[in-house]
Design an enzyme around this catalytic site. Sequence first.
Site, PDB file in Angstrom:
ATOM      1  N   ASP A 130      31.505 -14.112  46.127  1.00 44.01           N
ATOM      2  CA  ASP A 130      31.018 -15.495  46.010  1.00 44.01           C
ATOM      3  C   ASP A 130      30.926 -15.851  44.531  1.00 44.01           C
ATOM      4  O   ASP A 130      30.508 -15.007  43.734  1.00 44.01           O
ATOM      5  CB  ASP A 130      29.629 -15.635  46.666  1.00 44.01           C
ATOM      6  CG  ASP A 130      29.312 -17.058  47.116  1.00 44.01           C
ATOM      7  OD1 ASP A 130      29.416 -17.980  46.280  1.00 44.01           O
ATOM      8  OD2 ASP A 130      28.968 -17.235  48.282  1.00 44.01           O
TER       9      ASP A 130
ATOM     10  N   SER B 248      37.047 -16.608  44.867  1.00 41.19           N
ATOM     11  CA  SER B 248      37.595 -15.725  45.902  1.00 41.19           C
ATOM     12  C   SER B 248      39.115 -15.486  45.805  1.00 41.19           C
ATOM     13  O   SER B 248      39.563 -14.329  45.797  1.00 41.19           O
ATOM     14  CB  SER B 248      37.193 -16.285  47.273  1.00 41.19           C
ATOM     15  OG  SER B 248      37.987 -15.780  48.278  1.00 41.19           O
TER      16      SER B 248
ATOM     17  N   HIS C 179      34.690 -24.166  53.438  1.00 38.92           N
ATOM     18  CA  HIS C 179      35.220 -24.563  54.745  1.00 38.92           C
ATOM     19  C   HIS C 179      36.203 -25.723  54.667  1.00 38.92           C
ATOM     20  O   HIS C 179      36.713 -26.176  55.689  1.00 38.92           O
ATOM     21  CB  HIS C 179      34.074 -24.911  55.699  1.00 38.92           C
ATOM     22  CG  HIS C 179      33.334 -23.698  56.200  1.00 38.92           C
ATOM     23  ND1 HIS C 179      33.471 -22.462  55.627  1.00 38.92           N
ATOM     24  CD2 HIS C 179      32.455 -23.537  57.218  1.00 38.92           C
ATOM     25  CE1 HIS C 179      32.707 -21.597  56.274  1.00 38.92           C
ATOM     26  NE2 HIS C 179      32.075 -22.222  57.244  1.00 38.92           N
TER      27      HIS C 179
ATOM     28  N   HIS D 284      34.003 -17.053  60.646  1.00 41.81           N
ATOM     29  CA  HIS D 284      32.812 -17.791  61.086  1.00 41.81           C
ATOM     30  C   HIS D 284      33.089 -19.286  61.163  1.00 41.81           C
ATOM     31  O   HIS D 284      33.993 -19.793  60.508  1.00 41.81           O
ATOM     32  CB  HIS D 284      31.637 -17.531  60.129  1.00 41.81           C
ATOM     33  CG  HIS D 284      30.315 -17.903  60.731  1.00 41.81           C
ATOM     34  ND1 HIS D 284      29.346 -18.596  60.053  1.00 41.81           N
ATOM     35  CD2 HIS D 284      29.817 -17.667  61.973  1.00 41.81           C
ATOM     36  CE1 HIS D 284      28.288 -18.752  60.853  1.00 41.81           C
ATOM     37  NE2 HIS D 284      28.553 -18.213  62.019  1.00 41.81           N
TER      38      HIS D 284
HETATM   39  N1  SAH Z   1      27.708 -16.158  54.825  1.00 45.26           N
HETATM   40  C1  SAH Z   1      26.635 -16.980  54.295  1.00 45.26           C
HETATM   41  C2  SAH Z   1      27.019 -18.436  54.138  1.00 45.26           C
HETATM   42  C3  SAH Z   1      28.144 -18.667  53.171  1.00 45.26           C
HETATM   43  S1  SAH Z   1      28.201 -20.360  52.644  1.00 45.26           S
HETATM   44  C4  SAH Z   1      25.370 -16.819  55.144  1.00 45.26           C
HETATM   45  O1  SAH Z   1      25.310 -15.964  56.010  1.00 45.26           O
HETATM   46  O2  SAH Z   1      24.424 -17.546  54.947  1.00 45.26           O
HETATM   47  C5  SAH Z   1      29.734 -20.383  51.807  1.00 45.26           C
HETATM   48  C6  SAH Z   1      29.737 -19.722  50.451  1.00 45.26           C
HETATM   49  O3  SAH Z   1      31.078 -19.685  49.991  1.00 45.26           O
HETATM   50  C7  SAH Z   1      28.917 -20.431  49.364  1.00 45.26           C
HETATM   51  O4  SAH Z   1      27.897 -19.583  48.903  1.00 45.26           O
HETATM   52  C8  SAH Z   1      29.945 -20.737  48.271  1.00 45.26           C
HETATM   53  O5  SAH Z   1      29.467 -20.531  46.959  1.00 45.26           O
HETATM   54  C9  SAH Z   1      31.066 -19.767  48.577  1.00 45.26           C
HETATM   55  N2  SAH Z   1      32.367 -20.212  48.103  1.00 45.26           N
HETATM   56  C10 SAH Z   1      33.001 -21.377  48.383  1.00 45.26           C
HETATM   57  N3  SAH Z   1      34.194 -21.427  47.763  1.00 45.26           N
HETATM   58  C11 SAH Z   1      34.319 -20.268  47.052  1.00 45.26           C
HETATM   59  C12 SAH Z   1      35.340 -19.723  46.198  1.00 45.26           C
HETATM   60  N4  SAH Z   1      36.465 -20.364  45.944  1.00 45.26           N
HETATM   61  N5  SAH Z   1      35.106 -18.505  45.654  1.00 45.26           N
HETATM   62  C13 SAH Z   1      33.968 -17.822  45.894  1.00 45.26           C
HETATM   63  N6  SAH Z   1      32.982 -18.290  46.709  1.00 45.26           N
HETATM   64  C14 SAH Z   1      33.159 -19.483  47.279  1.00 45.26           C
HETATM   65 MG    MG Z   2      29.347 -19.890  58.250  1.00 46.66          MG
END
Ligand code: SAH
Ligand code: MG
Length: 241
Positions: free
Chosen positions: A96, A149, A169, A194
Amino acid sequence: MSELSAGAPISPVSPRQATDVLAVARLATGFMPDDEGLALAGVAGLVCSLPAGGGGDSIVEVGAYCGKSTMYLAHGVLAALAGGGCRSVPVVFSVDHHHGSEENQAGWEHHDVSLVNPDTGRLDTLPAWRRTVESAGVEDRVVALVGDSPTIAARWQTPAGLVFIDGGHGHEPAWADYGGWAPKVVVGGWLAIHDVFPNPADGGRPPYELYVRALESGGFLEEIGLGCGSLRVLRRVAPGS
Ligand code: SAH
Ligand code: MG
């Protein structure tokens, strides 16, 4: 050479430790309903049945936020280790950049103002993630990969027993995560996605589209019994993307 020697040393795990981590998962801030989190934990536990060096060493989580799903994954690993009979000791690599997805920004539905760093004015979930991991006592089993990511995926060589996709998403980030991380899943390993909503009225399209693509690729078969709600679990049956 034993199969375990390629992985981390097995320190004894008590069922109590696994339960403590579950309690932390349940209390952590985030977006993982308990029933889906328990299903995710079950898949994480299965990774312990893969050989070290053959996916058993590593679980990748894409989208860590405050560590809620990270703790369900760690719980699953610890519960499996406490149960015995494991071939490997997976480490959870939790990816993240910790600045939140589009939907976490100010003005959007999932914005939490308490996670804004007052010095920068930006969302920063890394301190909360660290507190979650520390309070669960699993700093030796969970590693943060802090950054973008796709940038990490493009340089990441370690085969994964489980890739869990729960990052951005939107169309672009979701497809970048799929393209970057799905190929890391070993044959016999799992891809969990998810927020898969077949009905557009229930949620956004990209996670569902990824799930459909994975099935159509011929590389994966769904393991319906392992999924729960919007968490879909696929097993890799053939190499590829
Ligand atoms: N799995 C978590 C929810 C994740 S929310 C839970 O259980 O609560 C989605 C996450 O994806 C966010 O924290 C966001 O910072 C991360 N995210 C979105 N785009 C990203 C990218 N390009 N690289 C890294 N992290 C990313
Ligand atoms: Mg989710």
